[in-house]
Scaffold this active site. Structure first.
Site, PDB file in Angstrom:
ATOM      1  N   HIS A  13       0.879  -1.192   0.000  1.00 36.25           N
ATOM      2  CA  HIS A  13       0.000   0.000   0.000  1.00 36.25           C
ATOM      3  C   HIS A  13       0.903   1.226   0.000  1.00 36.25           C
ATOM      4  O   HIS A  13       1.500   1.562   1.023  1.00 36.25           O
ATOM      5  CB  HIS A  13      -0.903   0.018   1.234  1.00 36.25           C
ATOM      6  CG  HIS A  13      -1.875   1.155   1.246  1.00 36.25           C
ATOM      7  ND1 HIS A  13      -3.218   0.976   1.468  1.00 36.25           N
ATOM      8  CD2 HIS A  13      -1.706   2.495   1.065  1.00 36.25           C
ATOM      9  CE1 HIS A  13      -3.837   2.141   1.421  1.00 36.25           C
ATOM     10  NE2 HIS A  13      -2.934   3.086   1.184  1.00 36.25           N
ATOM     11  N   HIS A  15       1.549   5.368  -1.660  1.00 37.32           N
ATOM     12  CA  HIS A  15       1.177   6.546  -2.454  1.00 37.32           C
ATOM     13  C   HIS A  15       2.446   7.153  -3.050  1.00 37.32           C
ATOM     14  O   HIS A  15       3.351   7.531  -2.307  1.00 37.32           O
ATOM     15  CB  HIS A  15       0.493   7.600  -1.571  1.00 37.32           C
ATOM     16  CG  HIS A  15      -0.787   7.120  -0.990  1.00 37.32           C
ATOM     17  ND1 HIS A  15      -2.002   7.296  -1.607  1.00 37.32           N
ATOM     18  CD2 HIS A  15      -1.045   6.419   0.150  1.00 37.32           C
ATOM     19  CE1 HIS A  15      -2.957   6.742  -0.869  1.00 37.32           C
ATOM     20  NE2 HIS A  15      -2.400   6.201   0.205  1.00 37.32           N
ATOM     21  N   LYS A  99      -9.099  -0.488  -5.961  1.00 37.95           N
ATOM     22  CA  LYS A  99      -9.195   0.140  -4.646  1.00 37.95           C
ATOM     23  C   LYS A  99     -10.574   0.756  -4.439  1.00 37.95           C
ATOM     24  O   LYS A  99     -11.046   1.529  -5.272  1.00 37.95           O
ATOM     25  CB  LYS A  99      -8.121   1.232  -4.529  1.00 37.95           C
ATOM     26  CG  LYS A  99      -8.151   2.043  -3.238  1.00 37.95           C
ATOM     27  CD  LYS A  99      -7.724   1.224  -2.030  1.00 37.95           C
ATOM     28  CE  LYS A  99      -7.898   1.989  -0.718  1.00 37.95           C
ATOM     29  NZ  LYS A  99      -6.754   2.809  -0.356  1.00 37.95           N
ATOM     30  N   HIS A 136     -10.491   0.779   1.681  1.00 43.47           N
ATOM     31  CA  HIS A 136     -10.318   1.775   2.747  1.00 43.47           C
ATOM     32  C   HIS A 136     -11.540   1.627   3.646  1.00 43.47           C
ATOM     33  O   HIS A 136     -12.632   2.052   3.282  1.00 43.47           O
ATOM     34  CB  HIS A 136     -10.227   3.191   2.171  1.00 43.47           C
ATOM     35  CG  HIS A 136      -9.988   4.222   3.236  1.00 43.47           C
ATOM     36  ND1 HIS A 136      -8.812   4.923   3.361  1.00 43.47           N
ATOM     37  CD2 HIS A 136     -10.775   4.640   4.261  1.00 43.47           C
ATOM     38  CE1 HIS A 136      -8.893   5.730   4.410  1.00 43.47           C
ATOM     39  NE2 HIS A 136     -10.073   5.578   4.974  1.00 43.47           N
ATOM     40  N   HIS A 174      -4.642  -0.824   5.811  1.00 38.18           N
ATOM     41  CA  HIS A 174      -4.219  -0.044   6.989  1.00 38.18           C
ATOM     42  C   HIS A 174      -5.180  -0.182   8.178  1.00 38.18           C
ATOM     43  O   HIS A 174      -5.778   0.797   8.611  1.00 38.18           O
ATOM     44  CB  HIS A 174      -3.994   1.429   6.648  1.00 38.18           C
ATOM     45  CG  HIS A 174      -5.013   2.089   5.760  1.00 38.18           C
ATOM     46  ND1 HIS A 174      -6.355   2.028   5.989  1.00 38.18           N
ATOM     47  CD2 HIS A 174      -4.865   2.830   4.642  1.00 38.18           C
ATOM     48  CE1 HIS A 174      -6.992   2.706   5.056  1.00 38.18           C
ATOM     49  NE2 HIS A 174      -6.103   3.193   4.224  1.00 38.18           N
ATOM     50  N   ASP A 247       1.347   2.555   3.544  1.00 38.55           N
ATOM     51  CA  ASP A 247       0.518   3.756   3.375  1.00 38.55           C
ATOM     52  C   ASP A 247       1.390   5.005   3.468  1.00 38.55           C
ATOM     53  O   ASP A 247       0.934   6.052   3.929  1.00 38.55           O
ATOM     54  CB  ASP A 247      -0.624   3.809   4.391  1.00 38.55           C
ATOM     55  CG  ASP A 247      -1.717   4.789   3.978  1.00 38.55           C
ATOM     56  OD1 ASP A 247      -1.739   5.202   2.807  1.00 38.55           O
ATOM     57  OD2 ASP A 247      -2.547   5.142   4.835  1.00 38.55           O
TER      58      ASP A 247
HETATM   59  O1  DOR Z   1      -3.334   9.183   5.746  1.00 43.93           O
HETATM   60  C1  DOR Z   1      -3.741   8.918   4.623  1.00 43.93           C
HETATM   61  N1  DOR Z   1      -3.249   9.519   3.528  1.00 43.93           N
HETATM   62  N2  DOR Z   1      -4.728   8.033   4.501  1.00 43.93           N
HETATM   63  C2  DOR Z   1      -5.319   7.788   3.332  1.00 43.93           C
HETATM   64  O2  DOR Z   1      -6.227   7.001   3.294  1.00 43.93           O
HETATM   65  C3  DOR Z   1      -4.919   8.535   2.115  1.00 43.93           C
HETATM   66  C4  DOR Z   1      -3.574   9.050   2.239  1.00 43.93           C
HETATM   67  C5  DOR Z   1      -3.272  10.086   1.182  1.00 43.93           C
HETATM   68  O3  DOR Z   1      -3.508   9.824  -0.007  1.00 43.93           O
HETATM   69  O4  DOR Z   1      -2.785  11.149   1.542  1.00 43.93           O
HETATM   70 ZN    ZN Z   2      -3.408   5.052   1.588  1.00 41.81          ZN
END
Ligand code: DOR
Ligand code: ZN
Length: 352
Positions: A13, A15, A99, A136, A174, A247
């Site tokens: 997971h 970003h 997702k 999520h 998460h 995450d």
């Molecule tokens: O803390 C987070 N940041 N939780 C999420 O679900 C998304 C993520 C984000 O994309 O910034």
């Molecule tokens: Zn995330």
């Protein structure tokens, strides 16, 4: 123990964003990880197979040409998603998962799903074709306290959805609560859960005690200490249902340190040092490999990475407080403890 060798880990997971942030953060993950499940919550989101192909190309362009890192792409589920597009993109290997963001639950989730019943045909096609769903798991109802959103989601949305589409493979992303741990543990072979690095380290006090600390604010928000202890027990148990999804969610400091700051902890650079410290504290270093290199691959039907990495214990390691980015600095998650383990060897060597 002063040294530990593991299969090269995967992050289930992650970003990576786009543009300047992508260029700044992608090498941080690629340095130590073999693969990562790439979150699709860009603006606009990654909703079609064509979007995923274009985003994968942008990710590869942000990495050194000799990288062995493989991004595992996902599609962002909307109420307009075409089941045939999802199945075709999965069949060709272009995407690994889909997702589900409940609309309004988190960063860039406005195009997410308001009513899970409306995406039932997509979920049924995914179950049939073996496409996993990353979830999520938080309700967004205004009357539900933010600290209860995960537990309520399990009862109101996740459990009914899994009963309605029994063949669907689901990853609870998460998890942050003992209820999440218990539900994932009892879910059988079609259910698993990712656990982040930061939720193994902080409870909600980190965000609120002694001043408001935006770099510890993420979603789902960190909960009470007994939940953190349940997560640590699950992650270090070796059980197949639990694996790493960091995450890691970078936002430039200006977007965190403001009147309405973004959710996300950026942990890509120091995750392995933190995890080794946590597993050592729990007397479970021998189960670190299961958590970050074996269990997730097995759930996704992937071979573990052939390459290995070595972590070495020594004097406390210093990580920079921030990484540079053309869009502005990005603060690295501070675990508020000494870290003694670091990756000694990037692990490019294949297993003989
Ligand atoms: O803390 C987070 N940041 N939780 C999420 O679900 C998304 C993520 C984000 O994309 O910034
Ligand atoms: Zn995330």
């Amino acid at each position: 123990m002063e040294e530990i060798t593991l299969r090269r880990p995967d992050d289930f997971h992650l970003h990576l964003r786009d543009d300047a942030v992508l260029r700044a953060v992608a090498p941080e993950t690629a340095r130590h990880f073999g693969r990562a499940i790439i979150m699709p919550n860009l603006v606009p989101p990654v909703v079609t197979g064509d979007d995923a192909r274009a985003y994968r190309d942008r990710i590869m362009a942000a990495l050194p040409s000799d990288t062995s890192f493989e991004p595992l792409m996902t599609l962002y589920l909307t109420e307009q998603t075409d089941p045939a597009d999802v199945v075709a993109a999965h069949r060709t290997g272009l995407i690994t998962a889909v997702k589900l963001y409940p609309a309004g639950a988190t960063t860039n989730s406005a195009s997410g799903v308001r009513d899970v019943d409306r995406v039932r045909p997509v979920l049924e096609a995914m179950a049939e074709a073996g496409v996993p769903l990353c979830v999520h798991g938080e309700v967004t109802d205004a009357d539900i306290d933010i600290f209860d959103r995960e537990a309520v989601f399990i009862d109101r949305v996740l459990d009914p959805m899994r009963r309605a589409v029994p063949g669907l493979r689901v990853i609870m992303e998460h998890i942050t609560t003992s209820e999440g741990v218990a539900y994932a543990r009892d879910g059988g072979d079609s259910l698993a859960a990712t656990i982040t690095t930061h939720h193994l380290v902080i409870n909600r006090n980190a965000i609120l005690v002694g001043g408001i600390r935006p770099h510890y604010y993420c979603l789902p928000v960190a909960k009470r200490e007994h939940h953190r202890l349940a997560l640590r027990a699950a992650a270090t148990s070796g059980e197949a249902s639990f694996f790493l999804g960091t995450d890691s969610a970078p936002h430039v400091d200006a977007a965190k340190e403001t009147g309405c700051g973004c959710a996300g902890c950026f942990t890509a650079s120091n995750t392995l040092s933190i995890l080794a410290e946590v597993f050592e504290q729990e007397g479970a270093l021998d189960r670190l490999e299961a958590f970050c290199a074996l269990n997730g691959a097995a759930f996704y039907g992937l071979e573990p990475n052939a390459a290995r990495i070595t972590l070495r214990r020594g004097r406390p390691v210093a990580y920079p407080a921030k990484i540079d980015c053309e869009a502005g600095p990005i603060t690295l998650f501070d675990p508020m403890m000494d870290l003694h383990w670091q990756v000694a060897d990037g692990g490019a060597a294949p297993v003989a």
